[in-house]
Design a protein around this motif. Sequence first.
Motif, PDB file in Angstrom:
ATOM      1  N   UNK A 172      38.309  44.547  39.021  1.00 41.90           N
ATOM      2  CA  UNK A 172      38.861  44.128  40.306  1.00 41.90           C
ATOM      3  C   UNK A 172      38.756  42.630  40.461  1.00 41.90           C
ATOM      4  N   UNK A 173      39.657  42.071  41.232  1.00 40.91           N
ATOM      5  CA  UNK A 173      39.632  40.622  41.416  1.00 40.91           C
ATOM      6  C   UNK A 173      38.440  40.209  42.274  1.00 40.91           C
ATOM      7  N   UNK A 174      37.856  39.072  41.949  1.00 41.94           N
ATOM      8  CA  UNK A 174      36.779  38.584  42.809  1.00 41.94           C
ATOM      9  C   UNK A 174      37.378  38.123  44.137  1.00 41.94           C
ATOM     10  N   UNK A 175      36.714  38.442  45.201  1.00 44.04           N
ATOM     11  CA  UNK A 175      37.171  38.037  46.527  1.00 44.04           C
ATOM     12  C   UNK A 175      36.268  36.924  47.045  1.00 44.04           C
ATOM     13  N   UNK A 176      36.708  36.191  48.052  1.00 35.76           N
ATOM     14  CA  UNK A 176      35.821  35.185  48.655  1.00 35.76           C
ATOM     15  C   UNK A 176      34.528  35.808  49.193  1.00 35.76           C
ATOM     16  N   UNK A 177      34.615  37.034  49.698  1.00 39.12           N
ATOM     17  CA  UNK A 177      33.408  37.705  50.203  1.00 39.12           C
ATOM     18  C   UNK A 177      32.439  38.003  49.058  1.00 39.12           C
TER      19      UNK A 177
END
Length: 192
Positions: A172-177
Amino acid sequence: MEEQRQRRPGGRSARVRAAVHQAVTGLVAERGYGNFTVADVAASAGVADTSVYRRWGTLEALLMDVAITWLTTQSPIPDTGTLDGDLRAYAANVARDLAGPDGPAVLRLVIALSSAGPDGVQARDAFLAERSRQLQAMLDRARDRGEHPPEGLDILDHVLAPMYIRVLFGAGPPTPEYADTLVDRLVLVAGA
């Protein structure tokens, strides 16, 4: 009197460079490293292969330029006034860039270059040196403000590496959170 043609900064040369870079990231994403040639890049970019050879010389030099250019134009070093703010903004930028259309391809490209002989190792080392330079600038600025920053390798180990692994293994893509939680962990480790 004949009007002289003025060159615009960035003009055709910049357009060709951007098209070639985009072609490389597209081909890496589509076919993987080592499964395309300069001719494939040129065809995808809509330029002559002689243009690619004239500017970069070799496919490896082109690939290195793509990786370094992506790194230096993405994830700018923030200056929020505090190391905590800088780390959070930087990590969020890296997460955004890795989740973007070129992030996974460039990351895979850098890893593939590591096993592509001396030119590939040089490209990987240049990529890592640029990332280290970015981090060091942020850490030096924090030291100058009287803060006590962690080491650059700590940021790599606790913030960047988990995002890279997530992208490389398709978790999964890394998110800012997600990036923010990685900074929280770094702060805990560095504070201990």
